[in-house]
Design a protein around this motif. Structure first.
Motif, mmCIF file in Angstrom:
data_model
loop_
_atom_site.group_PDB
_atom_site.id
_atom_site.type_symbol
_atom_site.label_atom_id
_atom_site.label_comp_id
_atom_site.label_asym_id
_atom_site.label_seq_id
_atom_site.Cartn_x
_atom_site.Cartn_y
_atom_site.Cartn_z
ATOM 1 N N ILE A 13 35.801 3.524 25.799
ATOM 2 C CA ILE A 13 35.806 3.783 24.631
ATOM 3 C C ILE A 13 34.751 3.412 23.630
ATOM 4 O O ILE A 13 34.448 3.702 22.474
ATOM 5 N N GLY A 14 33.812 2.494 24.079
ATOM 6 C CA GLY A 14 32.722 1.928 23.375
ATOM 7 C C GLY A 14 31.706 3.188 23.101
ATOM 8 O O GLY A 14 31.426 3.410 22.085
ATOM 9 N N PRO A 15 31.032 3.919 24.156
ATOM 10 C CA PRO A 15 30.320 5.122 23.913
ATOM 11 C C PRO A 15 31.084 6.237 23.272
ATOM 12 O O PRO A 15 30.459 6.494 22.326
ATOM 13 N N LEU A 16 32.397 6.412 23.441
ATOM 14 C CA LEU A 16 32.830 7.387 22.702
ATOM 15 C C LEU A 16 32.995 7.114 21.181
ATOM 16 O O LEU A 16 32.969 7.844 20.325
ATOM 17 N N GLY A 17 33.205 5.742 21.032
ATOM 18 C CA GLY A 17 33.138 5.095 19.610
ATOM 19 C C GLY A 17 31.791 5.316 18.554
ATOM 20 O O GLY A 17 31.924 5.695 17.691
ATOM 21 N N PHE A 18 30.871 5.192 19.513
ATOM 22 C CA PHE A 18 29.455 5.431 18.968
ATOM 23 C C PHE A 18 29.378 6.940 18.543
ATOM 24 O O PHE A 18 28.545 7.215 17.503
ATOM 25 N N VAL A 19 29.625 7.826 19.475
ATOM 26 C CA VAL A 19 29.673 9.256 19.111
ATOM 27 C C VAL A 19 30.360 9.354 17.810
ATOM 28 O O VAL A 19 30.260 10.253 17.112
ATOM 29 N N PHE A 20 31.382 8.972 17.709
ATOM 30 C CA PHE A 20 32.514 9.070 16.710
ATOM 31 C C PHE A 20 32.011 8.564 15.360
ATOM 32 O O PHE A 20 32.027 9.305 14.267
ATOM 33 N N ALA A 21 31.606 7.313 15.517
ATOM 34 C CA ALA A 21 31.160 6.820 14.180
ATOM 35 C C ALA A 21 29.670 7.832 13.773
ATOM 36 O O ALA A 21 29.439 7.889 12.363
ATOM 37 N N TYR A 22 28.971 8.017 14.725
ATOM 38 C CA TYR A 22 27.614 8.933 14.214
ATOM 39 C C TYR A 22 27.843 10.043 13.368
ATOM 40 O O TYR A 22 27.539 10.427 12.570
ATOM 41 N N ASN A 23 29.195 11.007 14.024
ATOM 42 C CA ASN A 23 29.563 12.237 13.321
ATOM 43 C C ASN A 23 30.340 12.005 12.335
ATOM 44 O O ASN A 23 30.093 12.641 11.196
ATOM 45 N N CYS A 24 31.035 10.617 12.141
ATOM 46 C CA CYS A 24 31.429 10.292 10.749
ATOM 47 C C CYS A 24 30.431 10.179 9.695
ATOM 48 O O CYS A 24 30.632 10.634 8.660
ATOM 49 N N ASP A 25 29.459 9.394 10.250
ATOM 50 C CA ASP A 25 28.386 8.991 9.065
ATOM 51 C C ASP A 25 27.688 10.654 8.971
ATOM 52 O O ASP A 25 27.228 10.618 7.553
ATOM 53 N N MET A 26 27.559 11.360 9.615
ATOM 54 C CA MET A 26 26.668 12.413 9.400
ATOM 55 C C MET A 26 27.382 13.681 8.755
ATOM 56 O O MET A 26 26.911 14.010 7.780
ATOM 57 N N GLY A 27 28.729 13.552 8.769
ATOM 58 C CA GLY A 27 29.692 14.456 8.344
ATOM 59 C C GLY A 27 30.131 14.170 6.914
ATOM 60 O O GLY A 27 30.201 14.816 6.029
ATOM 61 N N TYR A 28 30.504 12.662 6.598
ATOM 62 C CA TYR A 28 30.933 12.130 5.501
ATOM 63 C C TYR A 28 30.223 10.987 4.774
ATOM 64 O O TYR A 28 30.760 10.505 3.764
ATOM 65 N N GLY A 29 29.421 10.361 5.800
ATOM 66 C CA GLY A 29 28.655 9.220 5.097
ATOM 67 C C GLY A 29 27.215 9.460 4.650
ATOM 68 O O GLY A 29 27.180 10.430 3.799
ATOM 69 N N THR A 30 26.418 8.533 4.577
ATOM 70 C CA THR A 30 25.092 8.532 4.010
ATOM 71 C C THR A 30 23.965 9.178 4.747
ATOM 72 O O THR A 30 22.785 8.775 4.323
ATOM 73 N N MET A 31 24.320 9.249 5.988
ATOM 74 C CA MET A 31 23.047 9.606 6.900
ATOM 75 C C MET A 31 21.949 10.482 6.512
ATOM 76 O O MET A 31 20.862 10.036 6.601
#
Length: 113
Positions: A51-69
């Motif tokens: 769940i840890g690594p999958l969570g990081f990938v999920f957070a990265y993609n959320c930030d890229m798609g909907y965040g301020t990255m």
């Protein structure tokens, strides 16, 4: 014209990330539920580790798609252009007319062989 093409490419990248996020988000959610249930049932907390690594990938993609990255990337790129412009220089400096003529003559002599 180049700026318009760049904007379209960035829009496609964001859209692609958002589409990927739909599928990966579903996968991540199901995995988290199944792994948590398995960890509780088997009383083995090691099952929660993915769940840890999958969570990081999920957070990265959320930030890229909907965040301020993209805004942060743009800001960092502007900072590099302003403060570290020497890092952007081409090796041996920019191409000159003489360099182009030398390359052209080498190419021409190579074709003749």
């Amino acid at each position: 014209l180049q700026n318009l093409m760049r904007e379209r490419q960035i829009a496609m990248q964001i859209a692609s990330t958002r589409e990927f996020l739909k599928y990966f988000g579903t996968f991540f959610g199901l995995s988290a539920v199944v792994l948590t249930a398995g960890a509780i049932k088997k009383k083995n907390p090691a099952l929660l580790m993915p769940i840890g690594p999958l969570g990081f990938v999920f957070a990265y993609n959320c930030d890229m798609g909907y965040g301020t990255m993209l805004q942060r990337i743009k800001g960092e790129a502007e900072n590099i252009l302003d403060t570290q412009s020497t890092s952007l220089e081409l090796p041996k400096g920019p191409l000159t007319f003489e360099d182009l003529e030398k390359i052209r003559s080498q190419t021409k002599s190579f074709r003749e062989k």
